[in-house]
Design an enzyme around this catalytic site. Structure first.
Site, PDB file in Angstrom:
ATOM      1  N   ASP A 214       4.207  -0.018  -6.217  1.00 56.55           N
ATOM      2  CA  ASP A 214       4.072  -0.829  -7.294  1.00 56.55           C
ATOM      3  C   ASP A 214       3.381  -1.843  -7.149  1.00 56.55           C
ATOM      4  O   ASP A 214       3.043  -2.424  -6.072  1.00 56.55           O
ATOM      5  CB  ASP A 214       5.670  -1.218  -7.637  1.00 56.55           C
TER       6      ASP A 214
ATOM      7  N   ASP B  51       9.937  -3.515  -6.299  1.00 50.02           N
ATOM      8  CA  ASP B  51      10.562  -4.369  -5.907  1.00 50.02           C
ATOM      9  C   ASP B  51      12.819  -4.427  -6.427  1.00 50.02           C
ATOM     10  O   ASP B  51      12.601  -5.431  -6.125  1.00 50.02           O
ATOM     11  CB  ASP B  51       9.968  -5.626  -7.560  1.00 50.02           C
TER      12      ASP B  51
ATOM     13  N   ASP C  91      11.222  -0.726 -11.255  1.00 48.45           N
ATOM     14  CA  ASP C  91      11.692   0.166 -10.790  1.00 48.45           C
ATOM     15  C   ASP C  91      12.540   0.963  -9.719  1.00 48.45           C
ATOM     16  O   ASP C  91      11.994   2.023  -8.702  1.00 48.45           O
ATOM     17  CB  ASP C  91       9.911   0.204  -9.233  1.00 48.45           C
TER      18      ASP C  91
END
Length: 638
Positions: free
Chosen positions: A330, A528, A532
């Site tokens: 990410d 994080d 996600d």
């Protein structure tokens, strides 16, 4: 809680150590029979010593074996050792049986010391928790109370040198905290109002007022203790196989020893010699080294990783991470800091101080992340905020307020158009061509200038991705919900190619992409832990960044990086590969040694003492090989 978790573990460890000490003492006395001048005293000492070894070393093993047989219907390694020692005594070789029990007791204690690392990790974490806290009462006075009585919303004062009693947020004050015990960071971390603080970290200087945000049972330390405990209980596939193999192989060895005794006796050996040969085979074929090979390495790796601020949720996560060949990241909050910062300032009249003062005065009343970046930039420069009244937000456009000089506004080109302001200035056009967010400031229909704002790359991200590539990772991709132009800028700074950068992605798009990558190999997703969570769960290994501040990360991920140092990720991958290598070494050595010993026992006259030394020596060697991981410093970044 501490007594409940640790007391049984400590008592068991102390009892095991004491029994081993008595066993070794008995063996020392037993050696008296080897003295060149045999006397009544030496004979008595030898008999006493052998008896002590059989009681201190054999009786506990027999009790463990019978308990396992009675409660779990399992024939384990302890039963093999006891039967072998009794068989040795039955054929007139009690000394060899005593040697077997002594070495077995020593290896068992060594194994428990390896397993005890998890216990000592819990002890160390609990020892970090302060007993008391200085709480602010409603009337403004302060009282010292037990830390266990703190509740969410309480305000505590941190003086220099004290440990933080609970997770919270700084309300006032400035200082540096030592967070090495939680995140593994070697350098102090500066804390200002609004910054999070974690239980058990140390306030080095300054006086801070902190608002408690989490109950003691939900604190960072509490979650770390839960993770350590879960990791100890969660077995890797290799560990499960070793346990499965050991139980079934034990039955095979006992059956084989009986059949070997019958075969030797049928081939013409007398009763004593047939029993001696079958006892030797029993020792040689015992799979102790095979069974302990995996857990010795796994538990050592778990301990080494935890010291560096990396928490694995069990051995399965270590083994899977070692096999990963694709990493998906990410962007926001993972590869970048997730915190916007001002990167450029254009004041059309050349007076940046006045421009920033007006902009900060307006943005001081906004909750947008870009407003926070502007306030921090202006405060850092020491510029006073201008006075602005009647501030109103314009959704998807910006913010408007009243200043002494007229109507002040800040926002995007849409708001500038609404205010009738022209953005046709070379400096503004040049700024707008970047891949960053632009905020324009104007007074009535006149534009005063603009600032560019962008998320910042973590200082360690590029080095971490380079290290992963050097370690043989075949593909690295970046996923983000941001615009592609922004994603390409960040990806370019990281050295990623355009076809490895995926932008404008929703959470479900990330899950779909992780599934697509999984068809090409083992995938690790690093995020994080907020937006996600689904992708973290879908990947073969989910890795959460900055887990000291994210509940979702700890729930969804298999690995938690407590530090925000991205180089810890590459180091954790390296540790996982070293662990897998040591497991292979241990299994190869243990199986090879057992084959040699069994072959010698079947077709050659392998002496029982040599079988004892070969078997137990091999067990000790694989344990020591696994313990090498305890000294691994690779999890700590340079």
């Amino acid at each position: 809680m501490q007594d409940i978790i640790l007391k049984p573990l400590n008592l068991r460890a102390e009892r095991s150590l004491a029994l081993t000490a008595f066993t070794v003492l008995g063996m020392v006395l037993a050696i008296a029979s080897l003295l060149p001048f045999e006397t009544i005293v030496s004979r008595f000492a030898s008999v006493l010593g052998i008896g002590l070894v059989y009681v201190a070393g054999g009786l506990p093993a027999a009790l463990r074996a019978l308990t396992a047989l009675w409660t779990e219907r399992i024939l384990d390694i302890d039963l093999l050792m006891v039967v072998a020692a009794l068989a040795a005594a039955a054929v007139g070789a009690p000394f060899e049986g005593a040697v077997l029990l002594t070495l077995f007791s020593l290896s068992t204690t060594l194994e428990e010391r390896a397993f005890g690392r998890a216990r000592r990790a819990i002890e160390a974490l609990m020892a970090l928790r302060p007993e008391t806290a200085l709480r602010k009462a409603p009337d403004g006075t302060f009282e010292e109370v037990p830390a266990a009585l703190l509740r969410v919303g309480d305000i505590v004062v941190l003086r220099p040198g004290v440990r933080v009693p609970a997770d919270g947020t700084v309300l006032s004050g400035h200082g540096a905290l030592d967070e090495a015990s939680i995140t593994g960071e070697s350098m102090p971390v500066s804390k200002n109002p609004g910054a999070p603080v974690f239980e058990a970290t140390v306030n080095l200087d300054g006086v801070l007022e902190v608002k408690v945000t989490k109950a003691l049972a939900e604190s960072t330390v509490a979650r770390m203790i839960a993770l350590v405990t879960q990791a100890q209980a969660a077995k890797a596939p290799s560990e499960q196989f070793s346990a499965w193999f050991g139980q079934r192989y034990t039955i095979a060895v006992l059956t084989g020893a009986v059949l070997a005794f019958a075969a030797f006796y049928w081939l013409g050996r007398d009763w004593d010699e047939a029993l001696y040969r079958s006892a030797t085979l029993l020792v040689a074929a015992s799979p102790c080294a095979i069974v302990i090979s995996v857990p010795a390495a796994i538990l050592s790796a778990l301990s080494a990783a935890a010291r560096g601020g990396v928490l694995f949720k069990g051995g399965a996560a270590i083994e899977t991470l070692a096999a990963v060949d694709i990493f998906a990241f990410d962007k926001t909050g993972t590869l970048t800091t997730g915190r916007a910062a001002v990167t450029g300032v254009v004041a059309l009249d050349g007076n940046q101080t006045r421009f920033l003062s007006l902009l900060a005065g307006l943005e001081a009343q906004s909750e947008h992340h870009s407003a926070d970046a502007i306030r921090r930039e202006v405060s850092t420069r020491g510029i006073a905020f201008a006075h602005v009244d009647d501030v109103v937000n314009r959704p998807s456009a910006g913010i408007i307020g009243r200043h002494a000089e007229g109507q002040l506004w800040a926002g995007n080109p849409r708001l500038a158009e609404q205010m009738g302001a022209s953005l046709d200035y070379p400096d503004l056009i040049s700024l707008s061509e970047t891949s960053q967010t632009i905020i324009y400031l104007g007074l009535g229909s006149k534009v005063l200038g603009a600032v560019s704002i962008a998320d910042q790359l973590r200082p360690t991200s590029a080095r971490a991705l380079s290290a992963l590539t050097q370690r043989g990772i075949k593909r690295i991709v970046m996923m983000t919900g941001d615009r592609r132009l922004v994603a390409l800028r960040i990806g370019g700074e990281l050295g990623l190619k355009a076809d490895s950068i995926y932008a404008d992605m929703l959470p479900e798009d990330k899950v779909h992409m992780v599934g697509k990558l999984a068809s090409e190999g083992k995938v690790a997703f690093v995020g994080d832990g907020v937006n996600d969570a689904a992708a973290l769960a879908r990947a073969d290994v989910g890795i959460a960044m900055g887990a000291a501040g994210s509940d979702v990360a700890l729930q969804a991920a298999d690995v938690a990086l407590l530090s925000e140092d991205m180089e810890r990720l590459a180091a954790a991958h390296d540790l996982a590969k070293k662990t897998a290598s040591i497991i292979r070494q241990n299994l190869a050595f243990a199986i090879g040694a057992m084959i040699v010993l069994v072959t010698s026992g079947l077709f050659f006259d392998l002496p029982l003492p040599l079988a004892v030394i070969g078997h137990e020596g091999g067990t000790v060697l694989v344990v020591l090989n696994g313990l090498r991981l305890l000294t691994a410093s690779s999890v700590r970044s340079g």
